[in-house]
Design an enzyme around this catalytic site. Structure first.
Site, short mmCIF file in Angstrom:
data_model
loop_
_atom_site.label_atom_id
_atom_site.label_comp_id
_atom_site.label_asym_id
_atom_site.label_seq_id
_atom_site.Cartn_x
_atom_site.Cartn_y
_atom_site.Cartn_z
N PRO A 19 18.59 50.57 2.54
CA PRO A 19 18.90 50.57 3.98
C PRO A 19 18.08 49.49 4.67
O PRO A 19 16.87 49.40 4.45
CB PRO A 19 18.44 51.97 4.44
CG PRO A 19 17.46 52.43 3.42
CD PRO A 19 17.82 51.76 2.13
N CYS A 102 9.56 53.98 7.18
CA CYS A 102 9.55 52.89 8.14
C CYS A 102 8.31 52.98 9.03
O CYS A 102 8.05 54.01 9.63
CB CYS A 102 10.81 52.95 8.99
SG CYS A 102 10.85 51.65 10.22
C1 LIG Z 1 15.44 43.62 7.68
C2 LIG Z 1 14.97 44.90 7.04
C3 LIG Z 1 15.26 46.11 7.62
C4 LIG Z 1 14.85 47.31 7.02
N1 LIG Z 1 15.26 48.50 7.56
C5 LIG Z 1 15.01 49.66 6.90
C6 LIG Z 1 15.60 50.89 7.30
O1 LIG Z 1 16.40 50.96 8.24
N2 LIG Z 1 15.27 52.02 6.59
C7 LIG Z 1 14.43 51.98 5.52
O2 LIG Z 1 14.18 53.02 4.90
N3 LIG Z 1 13.89 50.82 5.10
C8 LIG Z 1 14.18 49.67 5.74
N4 LIG Z 1 13.71 48.49 5.24
C9 LIG Z 1 12.91 48.48 4.01
C10 LIG Z 1 13.83 48.33 2.79
O3 LIG Z 1 14.73 49.41 2.68
C11 LIG Z 1 12.99 48.25 1.50
O4 LIG Z 1 12.28 49.47 1.34
C12 LIG Z 1 11.98 47.10 1.53
O5 LIG Z 1 12.58 45.91 2.00
C13 LIG Z 1 11.38 46.87 0.14
O6 LIG Z 1 12.39 46.56 -0.80
P1 LIG Z 1 12.70 45.03 -1.23
O7 LIG Z 1 11.38 44.44 -1.67
O8 LIG Z 1 13.68 45.16 -2.38
O9 LIG Z 1 13.24 44.33 -0.04
C14 LIG Z 1 14.10 47.28 5.82
C15 LIG Z 1 13.81 46.05 5.25
C16 LIG Z 1 14.24 44.86 5.83
C17 LIG Z 1 13.93 43.54 5.15
#
Ligand SMILES: Cc1cc2nc3c(=O)[nH]c(=O)nc-3n(C[C@H](O)[C@H](O)[C@H](O)COP(=O)(O)O)c2cc1C
Length: 337
Positions: A19, A102
């Site tokens: 998400p 978050c």
């Molecule tokens: C632009 C953006 C918005 C995000 N919004 C949410 C969100 O709405 N809910 C959530 O649980 N995590 C949110 N995250 C965190 C991601 O779900 C994820 O946990 C985090 O980016 C780490 O994973 P990654 O390294 O694969 O990006 C967001 C991340 C990004 C980059």
């Protein structure tokens, strides 16, 4: 591409796109779905009050062919979350997920998101209420801890509370969140990743679905994680380099059915964009999610340039996508970025 079916068994959720607020909207999910039939796609976080009182079609509307899609909710009031989960179920989502990860100030002021790591009892009450309200899988996405919490204790306590109430899965972003002093963006990069902590949690809970998230860049890495946990969730890598999703069905699901051709993906997105424009939408609502499609490929710079400038012009149509794609097709391979 053939539509994905709704799932009955959570163990099929081995690969998920995370998400991401402002990123994983319905257009983004439609785009990602062209690359993979099987990946579980998450919505942006929707605050429970918005799901209950907001414009449902605008906030929660999605298309059948995005499935499997999970709705992520934010909140800490069990009654409101139960009501929001009911709304999600009625809208056709196939899973409801609670955000316990978050760290933004806005979220903290509503005392939900990552600060709920400090109150596992509240999370349990929320999950319980949501489970009572819907027949769908109810899952949680969390961190390994916040601030000066001992991650051994904090994650065990949270997982214990969540699974005791019958949650169907726990997705763990394998780093702490620091509630003060770091921006949400910094909180995705600065606290160190601790994959072993999540692997240990899985070993202690062999019968529960535990998924891992955070910093996973490639499908090779994803496959390695799956030796230790039940699911992998990619956020930024999937968004910024969407082409990696093309191999998910074969590599993660062992589905050798023909994956979509790039040309077919472009054709589909052109038709989708024109239909959106006919309904009064703008091309850029869709193309902004496609900018990373040719990450590292020859012509990628030109692709990005055309999409990010021409798609913003009033009256832009799918012809812009086709023009940008031509740049990819006509750039010699040796010019790869
Ligand atoms: C632009 C953006 C918005 C995000 N919004 C949410 C969100 O709405 N809910 C959530 O649980 N995590 C949110 N995250 C965190 C991601 O779900 C994820 O946990 C985090 O980016 C780490 O994973 P990654 O390294 O694969 O990006 C967001 C991340 C990004 C980059």
């Amino acid at each position: 591409m053939e539509n994905s079916k709704k799932r009955n068994d959570y163990s099929d959720s081995r690969f998920a796109v995370a998400p991401m607020i402002d990123w994983t909207d319905r257009h983004c999910r439609t785009f990602h779905r062209q690359f993979t039939r099987h990946a579980l796609l998450y919505t942006e976080m929707v605050v429970a009050d918005a799901a209950i009182h907001g414009n449902r079609e605008r906030i929660l509307g999605f298309a059948e062919d995005e499935h499997p899609v999970a709705l992520q909710l934010g909140g800490s009031d069990p009654a409101k979350l139960a009501e929001a989960a009911r709304v999600g179920e009625a809208m056709g989502y196939q899973e409801i997920n609670l955000n316990v990860g978050c760290p933004s100030d806005r979220v903290q002021s509503g005392t939900f998101g990552a600060c709920l790591m400090q109150t596992p009892g509240v999370v349990a009450a929320c999950v319980h209420a949501m489970k009572q309200a819907v027949a769908l899988p109810v899952t949680v996405k969390c961190r390994i801890g916040v601030d000066d919490q001992d991650t051994e204790v904090a994650l065990d306590d949270l997982a214990g509370a969540v699974f005791q109430t019958g949650a169907n899965a726990l997705w763990v972003h394998a780093r702490k969140a620091w509630l003060k002093g770091l921006s949400p963006k910094e909180n995705r990069d600065i606290p160190p990743l601790d994959y072993d902590r999540v692997y240990r949690l899985k070993r202690q809970n062999p019968n529960q679905f535990i998924g891992i998230n955070g910093g996973i860049q490639t499908l090779d890495e994803a496959v390695k994680h799956l030796n230790h946990v039940d699911g992998v969730m990619l956020g930024r890598a999937a968004y910024q380099n969407s082409m990696l999703l093309l191999d998910v069905d074969t590599r993660i699901y062992g589905d050798d059915g023909a994956s979509a051709s790039i040309g077919a993906i472009i054709d589909h997105m052109c038709d989708y964009a024109d239909a959106h424009i006919v309904r009064g939408g703008r091309l850029s609502h869709i193309t902004r999610h496609m900018v990373g499609m040719f990450h590292g490929a020859a012509g990628a710079r030109r692709w990005r340039q055309i999409l990010s400038t021409e798609a913003n012009q009033a009256n832009a149509t799918s012809a812009v996508i086709r023009r940008a794609f031509e740049a990819i097709q006509t750039t010699p391979a040796e010019e790869a970025a």
